[in-house]
Each structure stands twice: as structure tokens, then as C-alpha cells.
Design a protein around this motif. Structure first.
Motif: not given
Length: 118
Positions: A17, A19, A66, A81, A83-84
């Protein structure tokens, strides 16, 4: 005079991840749709996620579920953000401001590199 400054990019392993942050100045934030776009080597720049001043969002199909875009109106910040993360997410990510009223104006940040690799 309008400035968009991205930060938070870097190298991350697949499945990880990150950000991203974008700081806006110049008085456009309150009347602009803010968004994230990306451009991979040899490819066209594409929309990743956008959020209007009223909080409505739109995502590219490839990142739905995601990635999440958010904004802090008091701080004039927009975030992404991620993720994955997948190797195909590797690109330069750009912050964008699109004025919602006429005359329509559009601004870009300098970009931040995101590399997803093991």
C-alpha cells in the motif's frame, strides 16, 4: 499562481500500500474537482480517481475496490490511498484540479513516481 504538489510516491512490493498526497494552493480548491491521473511509460495519461467539491467520486475500473480518493477541504489536501498494488499500477501519478465553473481552468502537479515491484 495555482500550485499542486504531490508527495508519497515510492517503491512498494506487489500487494502493498501507498498513500499519495496533493497540496493545493492559489484559491482553486473550493471550486474544483480534484483528481489523480497516471501515466506509465509508453502509454497515455489516464484517469485514476476524481472527487468533486461536493464529494462525488469516480474511479477507473482497474482500481475500483483497491484505491480510495479523499479530500480535506480545510487543509486543501487531496489523497489517494492505494491498496493491493499491482505491477501494472507502476506509473507517474499526477494531481489535477479541474475548475467546476466557467471559465473552466485545469491545473497539474509535477507528478510523483509509484513503482510496484519485488
Amino acid at each position: 499562481q495555482v500550485q499542486l504538489v504531490e508527495s508519497g510516491g515510492g517503491l512498494v512490493q506487489p500487494g502493498g500500500s501507498l498513500r499519495l498526497s496533493c497540496a493545493a494552493s492559489g484559491g482553486i480548491f473550493s471550486i474544483a474537482t480534484m483528481g489523480w491521473y497516471r501515466q506509465a511509460p509508453g502509454k497515455q495519461r489516464e484517469l485514476v480517481a476524481v472527487m468533486s467539491s461536493g464529494g462525488r467520486t469516480n474511479y477507473a475500473d482497474s482500481v475500483k475496490g483497491r484505491f480510495t480518493i479523499s479530500r480535506d477541504n480545510a487543509k486543501k489536501m487531496v489523497y489517494l490511498q492505494m491498496n493491493s498494488l499491482k505491477p501494472e499500477d507502476t506509473a507517474v501519478y499526477y494531481c489535477n484540479a479541474d475548475q467546476e465553473r466557467l471559465p473552466r481552468r485545469n491545473y497539474w502537479g509535477q507528478g510523483t513516481q509509484v513503482t510496484v515491484s519485488s
